[in-house]
Enzyme design. Structure first.
Site, PDB file in Angstrom:
ATOM      1  N   HIS A  99       0.839  -1.198   0.000  1.00 53.45           N
ATOM      2  CA  HIS A  99       0.000   0.000   0.000  1.00 53.45           C
ATOM      3  C   HIS A  99       0.878   1.253   0.000  1.00 53.45           C
ATOM      4  CE1 HIS A  99      -4.047  -1.816   1.186  1.00 53.45           C
ATOM      5  NE2 HIS A  99      -3.213  -2.840   1.069  1.00 53.45           N
ATOM      6  N   LEU A 158       5.452  -8.760  -1.941  1.00 49.04           N
ATOM      7  CA  LEU A 158       4.310  -9.306  -2.653  1.00 49.04           C
ATOM      8  C   LEU A 158       3.273  -8.203  -2.833  1.00 49.04           C
ATOM      9  CD1 LEU A 158       4.089 -12.716  -0.791  1.00 49.04           C
ATOM     10  CD2 LEU A 158       4.533 -12.439  -3.230  1.00 49.04           C
ATOM     11  N   ASP A 218      -7.089 -12.570  -3.106  1.00 49.40           N
ATOM     12  CA  ASP A 218      -6.316 -11.323  -3.068  1.00 49.40           C
ATOM     13  C   ASP A 218      -5.616 -11.096  -4.407  1.00 49.40           C
ATOM     14  OD1 ASP A 218      -5.501  -8.944  -1.938  1.00 49.40           O
ATOM     15  OD2 ASP A 218      -3.702  -9.789  -1.028  1.00 49.40           O
ATOM     16  N   ASN A 246       0.149 -12.554   6.716  1.00 51.04           N
ATOM     17  CA  ASN A 246       0.683 -11.449   5.928  1.00 51.04           C
ATOM     18  C   ASN A 246       0.336 -10.107   6.563  1.00 51.04           C
ATOM     19  OD1 ASN A 246       1.779 -12.728   3.238  1.00 51.04           O
ATOM     20  ND2 ASN A 246      -0.134 -13.773   3.699  1.00 51.04           N
ATOM     21  N   GLY A 304      -0.112  -8.353  -4.102  1.00 55.24           N
ATOM     22  CA  GLY A 304      -1.339  -9.000  -4.553  1.00 55.24           C
ATOM     23  C   GLY A 304      -1.002 -10.324  -5.197  1.00 55.24           C
TER      24      GLY A 304
END
Length: 373
Positions: free
Chosen positions: A138, A301, A269, A215, A303
């Site tokens: 993000h 990672l 995801d 995660n 997604g």
């Protein structure tokens, strides 16, 4: 027009039987023993059948990414592509974004649902109220603490559209958390630095879901069990995993399943489905396919690339579970986690006529969708 689905091995979500499924106008009318002789028959010829899969965290379809283009076109891309992989119900996921983009995503979902009576259930808002230390892929420009006014506006505008919101509860005041708890939005704890003690407190407040177990959260340790340990210990908390072997090693998933049982379920995801998009850049977010997995330029990672169909197959092949149990991880368990167990996820009268058929070892899974579009 009524139709009868016959000669199948029916996985209802509660049991396995050989009953007849009567459907009409996209709805399951009844489950019965007798084969009717007055309506058309759909002969499964001994194939297995279950409710279609539910994916509550999917970011894009074959070509479009919802957080970049939060439009009805993207929603349709996500829905149509998901159908190819056994998923009949979805929550398009909007990751940490500006307030304007969040409101645009809400509006797009609302307008889409007004036009189409299909498997788009609403939206999963992942962020922006996350802990920057666990932001993952993000954007640092978008991850932020909530203000009362922004949170109130999102809740008010997102009513009946936002079904799930991922937050880092430690970034909220008690007043702000109560705002969410009093709404109809399911809260999922994730992207968080919560300690074990913190997590137990927030679980006691009513949070019963975490976002992609293992995660972007504090890990299990023998001196500090972290959010993972608190999730394992708390029987009411649902634990979804991205079962692709990278986001979660299969050994860790086997352990999680043993500890969580009927609270363990699957999500994709997926950044994109079908692995047709090899690289993607949007503002400060980037992703490229690296050995079958999406990663950003920092190596994180970014997604998944897995579908729910592949996740179910991986559950069967790597978690030492039956086909019926693997199917439940993508159907009735998911529905329960988002408080929709009385509406979908099972073969039951009044539920959508949206199914998957499959063979004994789940190597073949096909979507059978009678729900109107």
């Amino acid at each position: 027009m009524k139709q009868a689905i016959v000669n199948g091995i029916v996985h209802t979500g509660d049991e396995i039987n050989n009953d007849v499924i009567i459907i009409e106008n996209g709805i399951i009318i009844s489950i019965q023993k007798e084969i009717p002789n007055t309506i058309p028959l759909i002969d499964l010829k001994g194939e297995h059948i279950s409710a279609g899969f539910i994916d509550i965290q999917i970011n894009g379809g074959e070509q479009l990414y919802f957080s970049q283009t939060p439009t009805e076109e993207t929603i349709q891309d996500i829905y149509e592509t998901s159908l190819k992989y056994g998923t009949t119900h979805v929550l398009p996921c909007l990751i940490s974004s500006s307030k304007e983009t969040i409101l645009q995503g809400i509006e797009a979902i609302r307008n889409y649902k007004a036009k189409y009576n299909n498997g788009v259930l609403g939206m999963h808002l992942e962020g922006p109220f996350l802990n920057p230390l666990k932001r993952g892929a993000h954007s640092t420009n978008q991850v932020r603490k909530p203000t009362n006014s922004e949170l109130e506006e999102i809740i008010r505008y997102g009513k009946e559209v936002i079904k799930v919101i991922t937050i880092a509860p430690e970034c909220f005041t008690d007043e702000q958390l109560d705002m969410l708890l009093e709404s109809d939005i399911v809260i999922s704890a994730g992207h968080s630095t919560m300690t074990y003690k913190d997590a137990q407190y927030y679980f006691s407040k009513g949070i019963n879901l975490v976002t992609h177990l293992f995660n972007a959260m504090t890990q299990f340790g023998h001196r500090e069990p972290g959010l993972v340990g608190a999730t394992f210990e708390n029987e009411s908390v649902y634990a979804p995993v991205i079962l692709d072997g990278a986001h979660c090693d299969y050994a860790a998933a086997r352990l999680a399943y043993k500890l969580k049982k009927d609270k363990f379920f699957l999500i994709s995801d997926a950044a994109f489905l079908g692995r047709k998009v090899s690289s993607f850049k949007w503002e400060n977010f980037d992703a490229h396919l690296d050995n079958g997995f999406y990663r950003n330029d920092e190596g994180n990672l970014a997604g998944a690339s897995i579908s729910m169909k592949e996740a179910v197959q991986n559950a069967f092949n790597h978690l030492n579970v039956s086909a019926d149990e693997a199917i439940k991880m993508a159907t009735c368990r998911v529905a329960s986690a988002i408080k929709m167990e009385n509406q979908l996820g099972k073969i039951k009268a009044g539920f959508p006529a949206s199914f998957v058929t499959f063979n004994d070892n789940l190597s073949r899974i096909e979507t059978v969708n009678y729900n109107p579009i």
